[in-house]
Design an enzyme around this catalytic site. Structure first.
Site, PDB file in Angstrom:
ATOM      1  N   LYS A 149       0.819  -1.217   0.000  1.00 47.02           N
ATOM      2  CA  LYS A 149       0.000   0.000   0.000  1.00 47.02           C
ATOM      3  C   LYS A 149       0.858   1.275   0.000  1.00 47.02           C
ATOM      4  CE  LYS A 149      -4.017  -2.197   2.215  1.00 47.02           C
ATOM      5  NZ  LYS A 149      -5.031  -2.079   3.313  1.00 47.02           N
TER       6      LYS A 149
ATOM      7  N   ASN B 230      -2.120   0.271   6.725  1.00 50.25           N
ATOM      8  CA  ASN B 230      -1.594  -0.989   7.261  1.00 50.25           C
ATOM      9  C   ASN B 230      -0.724  -1.778   6.285  1.00 50.25           C
ATOM     10  OD1 ASN B 230      -3.618  -1.826   5.628  1.00 50.25           O
ATOM     11  ND2 ASN B 230      -4.835  -2.859   7.206  1.00 50.25           N
TER      12      ASN B 230
ATOM     13  N   GLU C 120      -9.715 -10.087  -7.689  1.00 51.54           N
ATOM     14  CA  GLU C 120      -8.790  -8.971  -7.479  1.00 51.54           C
ATOM     15  C   GLU C 120      -7.600  -9.049  -8.435  1.00 51.54           C
ATOM     16  OE1 GLU C 120     -10.042  -8.599  -2.777  1.00 51.54           O
ATOM     17  OE2 GLU C 120      -8.028  -9.286  -3.267  1.00 51.54           O
TER      18      GLU C 120
HETATM   19  N1  UDP Z   1      -9.802  -0.302   7.286  1.00 49.00           N
HETATM   20  C1  UDP Z   1      -9.869   0.898   7.978  1.00 49.00           C
HETATM   21  N2  UDP Z   1     -10.528   0.924   9.193  1.00 49.00           N
HETATM   22  C2  UDP Z   1     -11.120  -0.184   9.720  1.00 49.00           C
HETATM   23  C3  UDP Z   1     -11.051  -1.394   9.015  1.00 49.00           C
HETATM   24  C4  UDP Z   1     -10.383  -1.424   7.794  1.00 49.00           C
HETATM   25  O1  UDP Z   1      -9.347   1.900   7.524  1.00 49.00           O
HETATM   26  O2  UDP Z   1     -11.693  -0.101  10.808  1.00 49.00           O
HETATM   27  C5  UDP Z   1      -9.089  -0.357   5.988  1.00 49.00           C
HETATM   28  C6  UDP Z   1      -7.725  -1.032   6.116  1.00 49.00           C
HETATM   29  O3  UDP Z   1      -6.826  -0.398   5.212  1.00 49.00           O
HETATM   30  C7  UDP Z   1      -8.049  -2.447   5.680  1.00 49.00           C
HETATM   31  C8  UDP Z   1      -9.067  -2.189   4.573  1.00 49.00           C
HETATM   32  O4  UDP Z   1      -9.848  -1.111   5.048  1.00 49.00           O
HETATM   33  O5  UDP Z   1      -6.901  -3.141   5.245  1.00 49.00           O
HETATM   34  C9  UDP Z   1      -9.964  -3.353   4.241  1.00 49.00           C
HETATM   35  O6  UDP Z   1     -10.585  -3.802   5.440  1.00 49.00           O
HETATM   36  P1  UDP Z   1     -10.697  -5.354   5.763  1.00 49.00           P
HETATM   37  O7  UDP Z   1     -11.630  -5.497   6.923  1.00 49.00           O
HETATM   38  O8  UDP Z   1     -11.022  -6.108   4.520  1.00 49.00           O
HETATM   39  O9  UDP Z   1      -9.229  -5.725   6.298  1.00 49.00           O
HETATM   40  P2  UDP Z   1      -8.077  -6.600   5.631  1.00 49.00           P
HETATM   41  O10 UDP Z   1      -8.731  -7.692   4.833  1.00 49.00           O
HETATM   42  O11 UDP Z   1      -7.247  -5.670   4.760  1.00 49.00           O
HETATM   43  O12 UDP Z   1      -7.267  -7.128   6.779  1.00 49.00           O
END
Ligand code: UDP
Ligand code: MG
Length: 138
Positions: free
Chosen positions: A10, A113, A127
């Site tokens: 990212k 993250n 994707e």
């Molecule tokens: N995200 C955020 N706040 C939250 C949860 C997610 O900004 O409370 C963002 C974060 O960058 C995350 C992305 O949205 O990686 C997608 O969320 P997901 O729950 O799919 O998490 P991931 O699969 O990336 O672990």
């Protein structure tokens, strides 16, 4: 069970100079790179990629962040790729990520993250083809 997953390094991790270290961790963990490129998502494209989160309160920030600078996108191959890669990257919130995971090492917050990892075989395929043409996948 599929043997492929999709990842993005990212904008935060690219900006902070962690792309090489992250790719090295991915390769050393046994993943083979089947597609790789650096690109910058438009806000529109970032919004489309994360459309599943459109109703969530963090969606606007997420789209802004993901279009804020260049990323690396990649398709990775390994047995049990989706689950093993989620293990390698750690929990969404780096404060909750296990020691030694990519997010524990390189992520600053739940929003910024460092890496994306697909959450299912089906989404890995969707994707991967969102980001790469068939000519770019090996
Ligand atoms: N995200 C955020 N706040 C939250 C949860 C997610 O900004 O409370 C963002 C974060 O960058 C995350 C992305 O949205 O990686 C997608 O969320 P997901 O729950 O799919 O998490 P991931 O699969 O990336 O672990
Ligand atoms: Mg997710």
């Amino acid at each position: 069970m599929s043997n492929r997953t999709f990842t993005m390094i990212k904008p935060d991790a690219v900006r902070n100079g962690h792309s090489g270290a992250i790719l090295d961790m991915i390769i050393k963990a046994g993943f083979k790179i089947k597609a790789l490129k650096m690109l910058k998502l438009s806000a529109e494209k970032a919004g489309e990629f994360y459309a599943v989160h459109a109703a969530r309160p963090f969606y606007g920030e997420l789209v802004e962040f993901m279009s804020s600078g260049p990323i690396y996108a990649a398709i990775l191959e390994k047995d049990n790729a989706v689950a093993d890669f989620r293990k390698l990257i750690g929990a969404t919130d780096p404060a909750k990520a296990d020691e030694g995971t990519i997010r524990k090492l390189y992520a600053a917050s739940v929003g910024e993250n460092a890496v994306h990892g697909s959450d299912s075989d089906e989404n890995a395929a969707i994707e991967g083809s969102f980001m790469f043409s068939v000519l770019e996948q090996f």
